[in-house]
Design an enzyme around this catalytic site. Sequence first.
Site, PDB file in Angstrom:
ATOM      1  N   TYR A  49      -6.350 -24.381 -13.781  1.00 58.38           N
ATOM      2  CA  TYR A  49      -5.230 -24.949 -13.030  1.00 58.38           C
ATOM      3  C   TYR A  49      -5.765 -25.819 -11.912  1.00 58.38           C
ATOM      4  O   TYR A  49      -6.924 -25.679 -11.500  1.00 58.38           O
ATOM      5  CB  TYR A  49      -4.339 -23.845 -12.455  1.00 58.38           C
ATOM      6  CG  TYR A  49      -5.033 -22.968 -11.425  1.00 58.38           C
ATOM      7  CD1 TYR A  49      -5.039 -23.301 -10.067  1.00 58.38           C
ATOM      8  CD2 TYR A  49      -5.683 -21.791 -11.806  1.00 58.38           C
ATOM      9  CE1 TYR A  49      -5.682 -22.501  -9.127  1.00 58.38           C
ATOM     10  CE2 TYR A  49      -6.320 -20.987 -10.879  1.00 58.38           C
ATOM     11  CZ  TYR A  49      -6.314 -21.341  -9.540  1.00 58.38           C
ATOM     12  OH  TYR A  49      -6.955 -20.546  -8.622  1.00 58.38           O
ATOM     13  N   TYR A 157     -10.339  -8.480 -10.574  1.00 57.43           N
ATOM     14  CA  TYR A 157      -8.941  -8.863 -10.758  1.00 57.43           C
ATOM     15  C   TYR A 157      -8.594  -8.664 -12.225  1.00 57.43           C
ATOM     16  O   TYR A 157      -9.201  -9.278 -13.108  1.00 57.43           O
ATOM     17  CB  TYR A 157      -8.749 -10.319 -10.339  1.00 57.43           C
ATOM     18  CG  TYR A 157      -7.315 -10.813 -10.350  1.00 57.43           C
ATOM     19  CD1 TYR A 157      -6.247  -9.953 -10.148  1.00 57.43           C
ATOM     20  CD2 TYR A 157      -7.045 -12.165 -10.552  1.00 57.43           C
ATOM     21  CE1 TYR A 157      -4.939 -10.420 -10.147  1.00 57.43           C
ATOM     22  CE2 TYR A 157      -5.737 -12.647 -10.539  1.00 57.43           C
ATOM     23  CZ  TYR A 157      -4.691 -11.762 -10.339  1.00 57.43           C
ATOM     24  OH  TYR A 157      -3.393 -12.232 -10.338  1.00 57.43           O
ATOM     25  N   HIS A 181      -4.792  -6.498  -5.762  1.00 62.69           N
ATOM     26  CA  HIS A 181      -3.346  -6.433  -6.028  1.00 62.69           C
ATOM     27  C   HIS A 181      -2.927  -5.213  -6.846  1.00 62.69           C
ATOM     28  O   HIS A 181      -2.079  -5.310  -7.743  1.00 62.69           O
ATOM     29  CB  HIS A 181      -2.884  -7.716  -6.728  1.00 62.69           C
ATOM     30  CG  HIS A 181      -3.497  -8.964  -6.175  1.00 62.69           C
ATOM     31  ND1 HIS A 181      -3.797  -9.131  -4.838  1.00 62.69           N
ATOM     32  CD2 HIS A 181      -3.891 -10.122  -6.785  1.00 62.69           C
ATOM     33  CE1 HIS A 181      -4.349 -10.337  -4.652  1.00 62.69           C
ATOM     34  NE2 HIS A 181      -4.423 -10.944  -5.811  1.00 62.69           N
ATOM     35  N   ASP A 256      -2.926 -13.387   0.334  1.00 64.33           N
ATOM     36  CA  ASP A 256      -3.114 -14.189  -0.883  1.00 64.33           C
ATOM     37  C   ASP A 256      -2.705 -15.641  -0.671  1.00 64.33           C
ATOM     38  O   ASP A 256      -2.477 -16.370  -1.638  1.00 64.33           O
ATOM     39  CB  ASP A 256      -2.367 -13.607  -2.088  1.00 64.33           C
ATOM     40  CG  ASP A 256      -2.855 -14.197  -3.413  1.00 64.33           C
ATOM     41  OD1 ASP A 256      -4.058 -14.464  -3.543  1.00 64.33           O
ATOM     42  OD2 ASP A 256      -2.022 -14.436  -4.306  1.00 64.33           O
ATOM     43  N   ASN A 261      -0.541 -20.263  -8.410  1.00 66.26           N
ATOM     44  CA  ASN A 261      -0.007 -19.953  -9.743  1.00 66.26           C
ATOM     45  C   ASN A 261       1.280 -19.137  -9.740  1.00 66.26           C
ATOM     46  O   ASN A 261       1.613 -18.517 -10.752  1.00 66.26           O
ATOM     47  CB  ASN A 261      -1.064 -19.217 -10.587  1.00 66.26           C
ATOM     48  CG  ASN A 261      -2.070 -20.165 -11.201  1.00 66.26           C
ATOM     49  OD1 ASN A 261      -1.708 -21.155 -11.816  1.00 66.26           O
ATOM     50  ND2 ASN A 261      -3.338 -19.875 -10.995  1.00 66.26           N
TER      51      ASN A 261
END
Length: 300
Positions: A49, A157, A181, A256, A261
């Site tokens: 991305y 992650y 997370h 964050d 995204n």
Amino acid sequence: MSFAPTPGWLDWERNRSVPDLQLPVGTVDAHCHVFGPGDVYPFSPTRKYTPCDASKADLFQLHEDLGISRRVIVQATCHGTDNSALLEVLRTAPSSSRGVVSVSPEITEKELSLLHEQGVRGVRFNFVKRLVSRSPFAELKLIADRIKAFGWHIVIYFESADLPELTDFLAGLPVPLVVDHMGRPDVSESAAGPEFTSFISFVDRTSAWVKVSCPERISRSGPYAQSGEKHVYEDVAPFARRVIREFPDTVLWGTDWPHPNLKSHMPDDAVLLNYLAQITESDAQLRRVLVDNPTTLYWA
């Protein structure tokens, strides 16, 4: 060189509200990013991305506005293993900044030592399949063996559905683990249900640290309660409360920012601070999550 963000990219919120919650002195944002600026720090040619620019000046302004004293910059996949933008933050504010980088298996001990001197304390590995081309098992094991001497940790992650295939491998690593997370739980299930209980068992088995961050990324109901009460991301809160209750000394929190995204909405960072009041039960508990725990891990 200029970079156009990925079509449909949600830019970070510049018109922040004023948070209701006052943060304790010494608060650490233990998970934030810097992107570019792309004409200074180009994005990786292998990225999945392209984000908008989110510079160190923007990050410092966010932290000043919210009352955050220190920060841990986490390298994002769009910059690959070029940690230049991250390291610029560490050079600018060395006493109040730490870094978690991405590195290649070819990195030398001399290069690791230099990164340590600059404030790096960990390496991040991404197992989210839509963000990486393959799971980096071999690279992770090699790098974990090499960073052990520096007292660093591995930040991982992953998404909840992928944990069963990762558990034994991650449990065998020779360095501490930090989970981003809460392992991205499925909040349509119960926080007391079997899937999240398996995650809790994994944390207990590995003595991992856990970030109770990113409710905006995990939530299915959205930021505001249906009842109109001043509750936010209430479908995620029970999961965070369980983690804090069961692992009070190894819980971390981060913004964050700039929230890469996201598809459904872009959060107001002041609202994310208000969420902290829902997942902590006392000022002492809030201070432990925001000050004491990250200080132990990153500034001890």
